[in-house]
Design a protein around this motif. Structure first.
Motif: not given
Length: 199
Positions: A123-131
């Motif tokens: 999930i890309v949230y505000g330019g950061t990628v989270y798994h």
């Protein structure tokens, strides 16, 4: 008074009285009675219709992808469905000789023990990628289980004098017993461990 005849898979294996223990997979594993598991791709263009395809045929289809990792239908087994059918048929005979059990039941237990319950997605949230960990849909669980089994068999039999049928039979027997040495069970546990870490 006409009685419907019980069709045996490969004219040997009775699949009418096999029960699926995992309640999540009951509706997506098909035990449609047929002699040769060959549907000629009738279900290919209909959404979710692969749930209607016999589980043995789905394994056969997965074994047909035998080429490079990103060019699936190339190489030795690409598109050779009869060859894949004969491989599974021989593997079923080996399973019966080794365990004395119905090989279709062994296949279903192997699928149940190799099907992951959790996976990760990006999930890309505000330019950061989270798994983030997500639950896996039943149809995808069966898909992943069959893929793990096929890949494990392919890796084991590649440049190995042991026949692919023997590797497939051994793999299914190990996976059906939920043995940690089975590559597909190992892969499932690894996937779930990663998902658990990213909850």
């Amino acid at each position: 008074m006409t009685e419907t005849q019980n069709l045996l898979l490969f004219r040997k294996w009775d699949i009418s009285n096999i029960d699926i223990k995992d309640p999540g997979l009951k509706n997506v594993i098909s035990l449609k009675q047929e002699i040769i598991p060959l549907s000629f791709g009738r279900s290919a263009l209909k959404r979710f219709n692969k749930a209607e395809v016999n589980i043995a045929e789905r394994l056969i289809n997965k074994l047909s992808h035998f080429g490079k990792k990103y060019a699936k239908n190339t190489g030795r087994m690409g598109g050779k469905k009869i060859r894949a059918i004969n491989t599974v048929k021989a593997a079923f005979d080996i399973i019966y000789l080794k365990t004395g059990k119905n090989p279709v039941e062994v296949l279903i237990r192997a699928v149940e023990h190799s099907a992951p319950n959790e996976d990760t997605t990006r999930i890309v949230y505000g330019g950061t990628v989270y798994h983030v960990s997500v639950d896996v849909a039943p149809l995808r669980r069966v898909d992943l289980a069959l893929r793990f089994i096929a890949e494990g068999v392919r890796d084991a039999s590649f440049s190995n004098p042991k026949a692919v049928e023997e590797n497939l039979a051994e793999h299914l027997i190990l996976a059906s017993a939920n043995d940690m040495n089975a590559p597909s069970v190992k892969k499932k546990n690894e996937l779930e461990r990663i998902a658990m870490a990213s909850r």
